[in-house]
Design a protein around this motif. Structure first.
Motif, PDB file in Angstrom:
ATOM      1  N   ASP B 102       0.847  -1.227   0.063  1.00 49.60           N
ATOM      2  CA  ASP B 102       0.069  -0.003   0.028  1.00 49.60           C
ATOM      3  C   ASP B 102       0.994   1.067   0.207  1.00 49.60           C
ATOM      4  O   ASP B 102       1.432   1.380   1.105  1.00 49.60           O
ATOM      5  CB  ASP B 102      -0.706  -0.237   1.385  1.00 49.60           C
ATOM      6  CG  ASP B 102      -1.931   1.085   1.321  1.00 49.60           C
ATOM      7  OD1 ASP B 102      -1.968   1.767   0.147  1.00 49.60           O
ATOM      8  OD2 ASP B 102      -2.555   1.394   2.311  1.00 49.60           O
ATOM      9  N   PRO B 103       0.991   2.080  -1.151  1.00 51.68           N
ATOM     10  CA  PRO B 103       0.205   1.863  -2.378  1.00 51.68           C
ATOM     11  C   PRO B 103       0.731   0.425  -3.350  1.00 51.68           C
ATOM     12  O   PRO B 103       1.959   0.029  -3.070  1.00 51.68           O
ATOM     13  CB  PRO B 103       0.490   2.930  -3.141  1.00 51.68           C
ATOM     14  CG  PRO B 103       2.053   3.420  -2.615  1.00 51.68           C
ATOM     15  CD  PRO B 103       1.820   3.028  -1.114  1.00 51.68           C
ATOM     16  N   PRO B 104      -0.189   0.139  -3.951  1.00 52.20           N
ATOM     17  CA  PRO B 104       0.218  -1.139  -4.679  1.00 52.20           C
ATOM     18  C   PRO B 104       1.348  -1.070  -5.444  1.00 52.20           C
ATOM     19  O   PRO B 104       1.607  -0.179  -6.089  1.00 52.20           O
ATOM     20  CB  PRO B 104      -0.965  -1.353  -5.570  1.00 52.20           C
ATOM     21  CG  PRO B 104      -2.059  -0.637  -5.134  1.00 52.20           C
ATOM     22  CD  PRO B 104      -1.476   0.142  -4.436  1.00 52.20           C
ATOM     23  N   GLY B 105       2.353  -2.079  -5.360  1.00 51.54           N
ATOM     24  CA  GLY B 105       3.618  -2.160  -6.046  1.00 51.54           C
ATOM     25  C   GLY B 105       4.852  -1.558  -4.994  1.00 51.54           C
ATOM     26  O   GLY B 105       5.731  -1.812  -5.349  1.00 51.54           O
ATOM     27  N   SER B 106       4.342  -1.035  -3.799  1.00 54.31           N
ATOM     28  CA  SER B 106       5.389  -0.694  -2.930  1.00 54.31           C
ATOM     29  C   SER B 106       5.954  -1.753  -2.280  1.00 54.31           C
ATOM     30  O   SER B 106       7.355  -1.886  -1.965  1.00 54.31           O
ATOM     31  CB  SER B 106       4.611   0.226  -1.945  1.00 54.31           C
ATOM     32  OG  SER B 106       3.785  -0.203  -1.196  1.00 54.31           O
ATOM     33  N   ALA B 107       5.319  -2.824  -1.978  1.00 50.38           N
ATOM     34  CA  ALA B 107       5.920  -4.066  -1.363  1.00 50.38           C
ATOM     35  C   ALA B 107       6.784  -5.062  -2.439  1.00 50.38           C
ATOM     36  O   ALA B 107       7.858  -5.334  -2.396  1.00 50.38           O
ATOM     37  CB  ALA B 107       5.009  -4.752  -0.771  1.00 50.38           C
ATOM     38  N   VAL B 142      -7.290  -8.681  -2.657  1.00 49.90           N
ATOM     39  CA  VAL B 142      -6.032  -8.237  -3.464  1.00 49.90           C
ATOM     40  C   VAL B 142      -5.858  -6.921  -3.025  1.00 49.90           C
ATOM     41  O   VAL B 142      -6.556  -6.083  -2.788  1.00 49.90           O
ATOM     42  CB  VAL B 142      -6.416  -8.391  -5.020  1.00 49.90           C
ATOM     43  CG1 VAL B 142      -6.349 -10.038  -5.420  1.00 49.90           C
ATOM     44  CG2 VAL B 142      -7.567  -7.792  -5.454  1.00 49.90           C
ATOM     45  N   ASP B 143      -4.554  -6.575  -3.272  1.00 51.97           N
ATOM     46  CA  ASP B 143      -4.172  -5.141  -2.900  1.00 51.97           C
ATOM     47  C   ASP B 143      -4.410  -4.273  -3.980  1.00 51.97           C
ATOM     48  O   ASP B 143      -4.286  -3.035  -3.735  1.00 51.97           O
ATOM     49  CB  ASP B 143      -2.641  -5.236  -2.482  1.00 51.97           C
ATOM     50  CG  ASP B 143      -2.252  -5.766  -1.241  1.00 51.97           C
ATOM     51  OD1 ASP B 143      -2.986  -6.348  -0.371  1.00 51.97           O
ATOM     52  OD2 ASP B 143      -0.791  -6.299  -1.156  1.00 51.97           O
ATOM     53  N   TYR B 144      -4.772  -5.002  -5.159  1.00 50.32           N
ATOM     54  CA  TYR B 144      -4.901  -4.048  -6.184  1.00 50.32           C
ATOM     55  C   TYR B 144      -5.656  -4.976  -7.242  1.00 50.32           C
ATOM     56  O   TYR B 144      -5.531  -6.151  -7.546  1.00 50.32           O
ATOM     57  CB  TYR B 144      -3.418  -3.515  -7.028  1.00 50.32           C
ATOM     58  CG  TYR B 144      -3.429  -2.856  -8.357  1.00 50.32           C
ATOM     59  CD1 TYR B 144      -3.597  -1.538  -8.362  1.00 50.32           C
ATOM     60  CD2 TYR B 144      -3.875  -3.451  -9.508  1.00 50.32           C
ATOM     61  CE1 TYR B 144      -3.704  -0.705  -9.509  1.00 50.32           C
ATOM     62  CE2 TYR B 144      -3.700  -2.810 -10.770  1.00 50.32           C
ATOM     63  CZ  TYR B 144      -3.806  -1.702 -10.708  1.00 50.32           C
ATOM     64  OH  TYR B 144      -3.930  -0.854 -11.888  1.00 50.32           O
ATOM     65  N   VAL B 145      -6.673  -4.340  -7.870  1.00 54.37           N
ATOM     66  CA  VAL B 145      -7.872  -5.119  -8.669  1.00 54.37           C
ATOM     67  C   VAL B 145      -6.972  -4.627 -10.054  1.00 54.37           C
ATOM     68  O   VAL B 145      -7.569  -3.634 -10.682  1.00 54.37           O
ATOM     69  CB  VAL B 145      -9.031  -4.664  -8.343  1.00 54.37           C
ATOM     70  CG1 VAL B 145      -9.833  -5.659  -9.535  1.00 54.37           C
ATOM     71  CG2 VAL B 145      -9.652  -4.996  -7.027  1.00 54.37           C
ATOM     72  N   SER B 146      -6.405  -5.620 -10.906  1.00 52.88           N
ATOM     73  CA  SER B 146      -6.219  -5.426 -12.331  1.00 52.88           C
ATOM     74  C   SER B 146      -7.493  -5.585 -12.885  1.00 52.88           C
ATOM     75  O   SER B 146      -7.649  -4.855 -13.745  1.00 52.88           O
ATOM     76  CB  SER B 146      -4.982  -6.462 -12.711  1.00 52.88           C
ATOM     77  OG  SER B 146      -3.952  -6.070 -12.086  1.00 52.88           O
TER      78      SER B 146
END
Lengths: 277, 247, 277, 247
Positions: B102-107, B142-146
């Motif tokens: 969070d934000p998506p991609g940060s991990a 999911v952390d981000y919904v593609s």
């Protein structure tokens, strides 16, 4: 009907201004890697790179060289060689602003520019976090539907510069890209199109009915330079394949800043690299 | 003796042939999906009439309008089956191809959405495939919904996930309930082992058998003619799974 | 991956149902005239013919034969041979309902179907009587503009049947149309695509990087028939030119119903006409 | 001695070279427009750098994306000059390509609108050309507007008619006033003869000269290299206007 000029590679690279929005084809589609190396040599800065529709090796080089201030793309990958190392590092550090997309939306945005319309609709995407991250997209109700039918509108995208590699150019400036028609769409949509080619051929490619279907006409081409094996280490149709060993080596070495610098020294700045172009 | 990959291929081929309102006449498979590609070829070998479009083949790929053509084909409704995966998949069949945190991609940042936000809506049958079956992949949310697993009524959508195939089991998906059901266990797995490895809630079929593996004829086909047909497209995969190439 | 069937010409014509919406290429773009003659022989009725984007000789034949109940097109002309005679007579008598269009709107409607979207925008047209005559088109305000910016939306058009002539087909059912990419768009947009070809070739056209850019892939092709000189009296790329004398004679003779009937007898129903196919 | 066609060609070439906010780098000309095509070639011969795209050439036409490409080019703003005519043209530069009568087409039906409703908006310079100059062609109000001569503010439009060239004279067009101005008379015409042959109202230039004809060098170019370049595209026109082909 003066044909587009035939330049040296570095002179072609000089036509890409700092700060430009630059469209690049994907790794499997006539990507102008020699031109990208020349851009790095000239120290280009502040590019907004558009992956059409995805980004790979060439974009990773530009990111590593510090030439990219924004990236708009549906994905960044080196394919079989794995993750794009400089992209991965840049995303981790938060240093690279990215505008995520999805492949068909990139095509749609360029096709809207190709047709000279301000937007085009696209199915899907609704309910995704991608949509939430794109305030530049709109959702309207399909005016042709009796029932509620939300649909995404994608605005036209006209890159400042399209950079492409082609198999050949004739002396009139027509270039042959074969079935990679997305390169034609990029050229149609862009304000300026700079093309490297494997070779110059005699005759007029548009006068040959067998070649014409794979041609981007000279009227879209701003300037041309010869770059033999100009996609290396990527491939060109059936002319030559990707150099998988070189890509694997890059993916490994460029994981560190030091390794990336060494790669640049050997393959971009080195005298051997220059002599090869 | 079948390898794990051969078992997964057979499981997916069974799903392709399973009764479904939308028959598969044309399947498209990406460069990074050797197991789905082999599954389509196996389904064909078993008798299904399916056109297989292998994307991103350098030479002789089926498309003549550039990379746009795949998406136009899907938009036209001419692709019946596509395969998607994700760094995360949740219990409502939402998929995340972009990244975690969070934000998506940060991990962890993955390549990106590719065509998933479009294909999941326009292709009537999607088989979700992710070999890693762990709580970090199969998450509650999911952390981000593609692309979402289900959509509100009134949303243009030709279909949904038919199933999710992992290294441990096969789940089928019910879009009305927006829930997975555990349908079969791969050899060595139990209801309990799957439950522990799964981060989302799901139902269990009353009759829960073992995932059917490949027949002797399937294996002969995979190691013979199918390998020969796909070797150029997936050289590394074929060498690893089927062993050194016969001279 | 069963290839589309290779049929006799009359069997191909039998696949066009009465009442179908049928897309036809223009006279200069691989128009399937032999197939149209076969359709007339089979007594096809009640077609809604779409000119992509304009109509010519083949459509005039169908109109004269009483096979057309509606025509949607941007224009009907025989080019250098002048006005299309049966079209002109039908318009004068008021017997043929016509939906007028403009070339780019026809392309746009088919491209919308090609992309699977319900509509696409198009510039221009505003303030014309064409717009007033098309209640199926919509005008919206461009949602991306701060200021008032009306723009026309054209709904997608998916013909029941596309009829095209191609230079060649391979045994997998791929067909080669060269630079006439609008034929590919028709095939992509249509539900069924029936193709006549000059000849069958060995090998796979999509495996040849030089030929692939001019190919319509087999997956769009419903059935194929060989029709040598299948565009006559129209031409095919650089294979053969239009038979201007034959077109001039048609334009002259078909001005009367009697003359048109005589033309059909000689060139559609006559034993010589049949033997030639 | 110049023919009428050669005079019209020279008059249009002069308009192409006339000062205008939008220079012509690329002109497109249709199959039915030999006089405009020759005019572009003459302007080039005189030194202008103009790309000429001849549409519908059977062999070797410049387009590689089918007939759609012309309209995409215009949409992109890459065509600077186009030529339009009509069965009727009115004093506000409205053009009618469809037909006359009420309903339109009932008195005389022409082929149709072609691309005019689009090209008139997207191409910044249009030269209207109609050789017949009579009250039945130049009407107070067209029976059908294929494309309007002017548009309300807020309408996307790159340009308007620059001029109208007929067999009697040259009118220039002022889109602000939506009116034509008689700019020059062809040899043998008078203010009065034009007035009588024109069905719409228009203004007259204070200084009204004779339309400049082709120079001796123009004629040599038209009958020599330009004819040679266009003979394949316009065989009938070249034979009629320039006489039998030199062996």
């Amino acid at each position: 009907m003066i044909p587009p000029p035939l330049l040296e590679l570095d002179a072609l690279a000089a036509r890409v201004p700092d700060g430009a929005t630059v469209a690049l084809p994907p790794d499997n589609s006539l990507c102008p890697v020699s031109l990208v190396r020349a851009l790095i040599r000239r120290g280009v800065r502040d590019l907004h790179v558009i992956g059409v529709p995805v980004s790979g090796f060439a974009t990773d080089l530009l990111i590593g060289a510090g030439a990219v201030s924004r990236l708009t793309t549906a994905a960044v990958t080196l394919g079989e060689a794995g993750f794009a190392p400089r992209f991965t590092v840049a995303m981790k550090s938060g240093a690279l602003p990215i505008t995520d997309a999805t492949c068909p939306a990139v095509h749609t945005a360029l096709q809207a520019a190709e047709k000279g319309v301000p937007f085009m609709p696209l199915r899907g995407i609704l309910g995704s976090d991608l949509l939430a991250s794109r305030p530049d997209w709109r959702v309207i109700d399909n005016p042709f539907s009796e029932e509620k039918d939300p649909i995404v509108l994608v605005p036209a995208l006209s890159p400042d510069v399209a950079l492409i590699h082609a198999v050949a150019a004739d002396r009139a400036g027509n270039v042959w890209v074969g079935r990679r028609r997305e390169l034609a769409t990029i050229a149609h949509a862009a304000k300026t199109t700079l093309v490297t080619v494997e070779r110059i051929v005699d005759g007029d490619l548009t006068e040959d009915e067998r070649m014409a279907p794979g041609v981007i006409g000279a009227l879209y081409v701003s300037a041309v330079a010869v770059a033999e094996r100009g996609a290396w280490p990527l491939g060109v149709l059936d002319l030559y394949g990707a150099d998988q060993k070189a890509l694997d080596a890059y993916a490994r070495e460029a994981k560190t800043e030091e390794g990336f610098r060494a790669w640049l020294s050997a393959h971009v700045y080195g005298p051997a690299a220059r002599a090869a172009e | 003796m079948a390898t794990q990959e051969e078992r997964l291929i057979a499981a997916i081929a069974d799903l392709i042939a399973a009764p479904h309102p939308h028959p598969v006449r044309h399947a498209a498979v990406g460069a990074a999906s050797p197991i789905p590609a082999h599954a389509v070829m196996l389904a064909r070998h078993r008798g299904a009439e399916i056109r297989l479009s292998l994307l991103q083949r350098r030479v002789g790929n089926p498309f003549t309008e550039g990379t746009r053509e795949l998406f136009d084909l899907a938009g036209q409704g001419r692709i019946d089956l596509f395969f998607l995966g994700g760094v995360q998949i949740d219990g409502a069949a939402n998929i995340n191809l972009l990244g975690t945190g969070d934000p998506p991609g940060s991990a962890a940042r993955l390549p990106g959405n590719f065509g998933a936000p479009f294909m999941y809506f326009t292709v009537p049958r999607t088989i979700l495939f992710r070999e890693e079956h762990s709580p970090r992949v199969l998450v509650p949310k999911v952390d981000y919904v593609s692309a979402p697993g289900v959509s509100p009524r009134g949303t243009f959508r030709r279909g949904h996930a038919q199933a999710l195939v992992t290294g441990r089991c096969v789940f089928t998906f019910d879009p009305e309930a927006a829930r997975f059901t555990l349908a079969s266990l791969h050899p060595g797995e139990t209801r309990q082992s799957v439950r522990e490895a799964t981060g989302f809630e799901y139902d269990e079929a009353a009759e829960l058998g073992e995932t059917r593996g490949p027949s002797a004829e399937d294996l002969a086909a995979l190691r013979g003619p199918i390998r020969a047909a796909l070797e150029d497209t997936y050289p590394n995969f074929c060498a690893r799974v089927f062993g050194a190439k016969a001279a």
